[in-house]
Write an enzyme that holds these catalytic residues in place. Structure first.
Site, PDB file in Angstrom:
ATOM      1  N   HIS A  57      50.150   7.064  68.186  1.00 47.19           N
ATOM      2  CA  HIS A  57      50.204   6.999  69.625  1.00 47.19           C
ATOM      3  C   HIS A  57      51.674   6.627  70.007  1.00 47.19           C
ATOM      4  O   HIS A  57      52.300   7.311  70.976  1.00 47.19           O
ATOM      5  CB  HIS A  57      49.291   6.154  70.269  1.00 47.19           C
ATOM      6  CG  HIS A  57      49.402   5.916  71.624  1.00 47.19           C
ATOM      7  ND1 HIS A  57      49.823   4.894  72.123  1.00 47.19           N
ATOM      8  CD2 HIS A  57      49.002   6.853  72.632  1.00 47.19           C
ATOM      9  CE1 HIS A  57      49.860   4.770  73.369  1.00 47.19           C
ATOM     10  NE2 HIS A  57      49.314   6.009  73.743  1.00 47.19           N
ATOM     11  N   GLU A  82      50.048  -0.542  78.339  1.00 48.28           N
ATOM     12  CA  GLU A  82      49.008   0.263  78.157  1.00 48.28           C
ATOM     13  C   GLU A  82      47.810  -0.290  77.607  1.00 48.28           C
ATOM     14  O   GLU A  82      46.721  -0.054  77.819  1.00 48.28           O
ATOM     15  CB  GLU A  82      49.415   1.600  77.466  1.00 48.28           C
ATOM     16  CG  GLU A  82      48.318   2.779  77.548  1.00 48.28           C
ATOM     17  CD  GLU A  82      48.877   3.952  76.734  1.00 48.28           C
ATOM     18  OE1 GLU A  82      48.075   4.817  76.825  1.00 48.28           O
ATOM     19  OE2 GLU A  82      49.948   3.867  76.373  1.00 48.28           O
ATOM     20  N   GLU A 124      53.790   9.576  69.732  1.00 46.61           N
ATOM     21  CA  GLU A 124      53.643  10.647  70.682  1.00 46.61           C
ATOM     22  C   GLU A 124      54.409  10.190  71.865  1.00 46.61           C
ATOM     23  O   GLU A 124      55.327  11.129  72.450  1.00 46.61           O
ATOM     24  CB  GLU A 124      52.015  10.544  71.063  1.00 46.61           C
ATOM     25  CG  GLU A 124      51.934  11.388  72.511  1.00 46.61           C
ATOM     26  CD  GLU A 124      50.422  10.631  73.368  1.00 46.61           C
ATOM     27  OE1 GLU A 124      50.938  10.549  74.389  1.00 46.61           O
ATOM     28  OE2 GLU A 124      49.521  10.309  72.633  1.00 46.61           O
ATOM     29  N   HIS A 125      54.536   9.150  72.157  1.00 48.42           N
ATOM     30  CA  HIS A 125      55.297   8.426  73.137  1.00 48.42           C
ATOM     31  C   HIS A 125      56.921   8.552  73.053  1.00 48.42           C
ATOM     32  O   HIS A 125      57.537   9.117  73.808  1.00 48.42           O
ATOM     33  CB  HIS A 125      55.205   6.968  73.308  1.00 48.42           C
ATOM     34  CG  HIS A 125      54.034   6.453  74.021  1.00 48.42           C
ATOM     35  ND1 HIS A 125      54.228   5.859  75.533  1.00 48.42           N
ATOM     36  CD2 HIS A 125      52.662   6.656  74.431  1.00 48.42           C
ATOM     37  CE1 HIS A 125      53.107   5.459  76.033  1.00 48.42           C
ATOM     38  NE2 HIS A 125      52.119   6.195  75.112  1.00 48.42           N
TER      39      HIS A 125
END
Length: 421
Positions: A49, A129, A52-53
């Site tokens: 993840h 997040e 991905e960022h």
């Protein structure tokens, strides 16, 4: 396979698949990597993840602002997501801008620089997040459910990672993980819309030729454990997920499981909605879901209810799980089939959905499944198969997750006894 769909496996190992849709003016292009949370070690949980960022934070040719500006200058949409088994980078643009979309996706996958200042900034964003997810009980309850169903293994870890793992994540960890997993043999380049296969092959050659071969370690096989997780919180509602092990995406029994999920808790006409919400008024939200993975699967039921109502909600839900093993009508199965078939066909109106579906089928099944084959599989499921799927799932060890004022929620042992009664 439809004549509009064409597939090429390049010598590098990259799979290129396209579906030409001549009546649309747009094209969706995506790179789908067979790497997600289940491919991470415990120490690097959240790296998929995080990658991905970071993909949108700059290359040697474009900084983060330029990436956003170039795609929005042509009215396009660029996005990404991470799951437990895959990471996707995709873009939707007008047909004349397909080259730009492929250029940007190829650029971020082959030449991201992971600038230290951007990494630190994005670390803070991801920690925010995680904090937001922890403050959203009807969201984080599913992470606890997954962690309880697959205890002490990669399949049970959160996609976002933990606050500890993200705080300690190093630039070298991101780069090493990308080198290990982002090879052409682990990637599908898919496109759907106003594009020819020849044009997509040309874009693959120009923008994805710099991918380095990768031989990642084999992912740990999923081992269902089940169990119970409770967390008392000062909330107005208790959020419950009750789950069971079921079959993998490739298993012939997956379609009966999907139909079981639909008729049991897939809409306003479903058994759980009608009995628990409409007749008893115990919940605002209740639904069933089936999550098939490459080598295993989970079946679950989510409900949010008040502290007092939980004592009635759980026995009433378990009664429906017992009943569906013995009593399914042709009428409700036909309704579930119609819902599933309509959902499939409606999704095909979107170039983005078609693009993603092509990649997913190749990752999971190793081939493109013709639409008529899927429709025939839906139509061919019998009442007996749905009841068998229910019996196989609901007689297995349970997973119970509860967040909030859960004092009136029965324990795992009591639930098991009620199901066996």
């Amino acid at each position: 396979m439809s004549e509009a769909i064409r597939l090429t496996r390049l010598p590098s190992g990259l799979t290129v698949v396209s579906e030409t849709m001549p009546r649309v003016e747009t094209v969706s292009i995506g790179a789908y990597v067979n790497a997600g949370t289940r491919h991470e070690t415990e120490a690097e949980n959240g790296v998929s993840h995080f990658l991905e960022h970071m993909a949108f934070k700059g290359t040697s040719r474009r900084d983060a602002a330029a990436i956003a500006r170039e795609i929005e200058n042509v009215g396009g949409h660029l996005n990404a997501y991470t799951s437990r088994e895959n990471t996707a980078y995709y873009c939707k643009v007008l047909k004349e801008d397909a080259g730009l979309a492929a250029d940007i996706i190829g650029d971020i996958l082959t030449d991201s620089v992971f600038a230290p200042e951007e990494l630190e900034r994005e670390r803070g964003v991801i920690l925010q997040e995680i904090g937001q997810a922890n403050d959203t009980p009807d969201d984080i309850v599913f992470d606890h459910f997954q962690a309880t169903a697959y205890a002490t293994q990669a399949m049970g870890r959160p996609v976002l990672g933990s606050e500890g793992s993200i705080a300690e994540m190093k630039r070298e960890t991101l780069m090493a993980y990308m080198r290990r997993h982002y090879g052409p043999s682990r990637m599908v380049l898919a496109a759907a819309g106003a594009i020819t296969h020849e044009a997509l092959l040309d874009l693959a050659d120009r923008h994805f030729g710099a991918l380095h071969p990768a031989v990642p370690p084999i992912a740990e096989a999923a081992r269902y454990t089940g169990g119970e997780f409770r967390e008392e919180r000062d909330l107005d509602q208790v959020h419950l997920v009750l789950g069971f092990p079921t079959v993998a995406a490739t298993d012939p029994g997956n379609m009966p499981v999907q139909l079981l999920s639909t008729l049991l808790g897939g809409g306003m006409s479903s058994r759980l909605f009608q009995e628990i919400r409409e007749k008893r008024g115990l919940v605002y939200s209740i639904y069933a879901f089936a999550s098939p993975f490459q080598d295993h699967g989970l079946f679950g039921i989510y409900a949010g209810t008040g502290e007092e109502q939980a004592a009635e909600l759980v026995p009433a839900t378990l009664a429906e799980l017992r009943r569906v093993q013995l009593d399914v009508t042709e009428e409700e199965l036909d309704r579930a089939k119609a819902q599933l078939r309509a959902s499939l066909l409606m999704s095909l109106e979107s170039t983005g959905s078609r693009c993603e579906q092509l990649a997913r089928q190749l990752h999971v099944h190793g081939r493109i499944i013709p639409l008529e084959e899927t429709k025939a599989r839906i139509a061919g499921v019998t009442v007996a198969q749905v009841q068998e799927a229910a019996a196989r799932a609901f007689r297995a060890p349970l997973t119970l997750t509860a967040l909030g004022p859960a004092g009136r929620v029965p324990g795992l042992a009591e639930m098991s006894e009620r199901l066996a009664a």
